[in-house]
Design an enzyme around this catalytic site. Sequence first.
Site: not given
Length: 389
Positions: A18, A73, A104, A212, A237
């Site tokens: 996401p 998400q 986050c 990830n 990315r």
Amino acid sequence: MTFSIGQYGLAAPVVLAPMAGVTNAPFRALCRRFAPGLVYVNEMVMATPVVHGNAKTHSMITFGDDEHPRSLQLYGSDPQIMGEAVHLLCDAGRVDHIDLNFGCPAAKVTRRGGGAAVPARPELLRAVLRSAISAAAPYGVPVTAKFRMGLFDDWLTHLRTGEVCAEEGVASVAMHARTVEQHYSGEARWEAIGELKEHLTDLGSTIPVLGNGDVWEAHDAVRMMEQTGCDGVVIGRGCLGRPWLFGDLIDALNGREVRPSRRLGEVLEVMVDHARMLVEHLGENHAMRDFRKHTGWYMSGYPVGPEVRRRFSMTATLGELEDIVADVLDAVGPDTSIVEGGERIKRGHTNGPTKVALPDGWLDGQTRDSLATDFAVPDDGHVLAMSGG
Ligand SMILES: Cc1cc2nc3c(=O)[nH]c(=O)nc-3n(C[C@H](O)[C@H](O)[C@H](O)COP(=O)(O)O)c2cc1C
């Protein structure tokens, strides 16, 4: 190779990360064109405005007619609100899969105890997970979780977080192998992904562990899975300006040869298509402003010169974009190749390291391994749209 998240079998163990402001319906549709059969996660939405019926938030929850599973998400750190949001979305039949954001790193979020600060309070983490999973269960909607390694090197939480996720019944876990302090700087520390996989295996858990961080080319994914033993990869990315990466990943992970990097002509064609799809979705004005960042990503690594980049970065209409594309093709030709190593040019976020902001006393009485006792529910009310990972 068979791999599934919940009841969804995938063509390869690959999930689109996401990304706020990026992974909207047109972007996902473009990716699916190159690689149907993977899981592509919508940009993050906040649980609180879902519950309050905020129109903008609801408009962000848009999926293609052919999209399956419809993955979303959710961000939230109040267990009750999270449960309500999940119930509403599942009951309205709007989603097939929910991913929860516990990674986050934005200071304005962690300062209030939200986002990547939640895993430092394992019982709060557990409560949010339990609430979401019990709300989704009657609808058969799998819930997954995405998190970072921890706050900083002295406060790693990934093993405990994975454990709590497994105990609460998530369908898979994904870890961005950086700390909050690192933000996006340095290299992703894949060894932590290996530790997480090993830890869960030792505990007898079989939930898939997805790695990830810093998969830029298809062969990176193969290397990550070999080095860490993880079950699959989450791609952020690496696919910015390279939506065909997902097709390459399916090839690489199924042992087939991967196509060489695309020539400029093909890249520009996909870029214009992407812009058209975004215009249809958002209207020309909004779409073309939003698309400026994408032009930089599509052109990264191609020797088109600073003037072209500058013109792309100021495009206001689709017609203008097409004019610049025609000029570029005239000037350098469609067969122009990417420069050596151009695929690995970092794009999207690159910032960090950063100072970790937490509420006063957030870590008091906690240790990485403690199953801490009481928890205070952080206030999510102030958090607006942000880039959350
Ligand atoms: C523009 C952008 C927006 C992001 N937004 C989110 C988000 O909303 N939720 C999330 O969990 N991660 C978010 N992330 C983090 C990515 O999902 C991913 O974890 C991170 O970029 C590392 O993976 P990568 O090296 O493959 O990019 C974002 C990253 C970028 C670059």
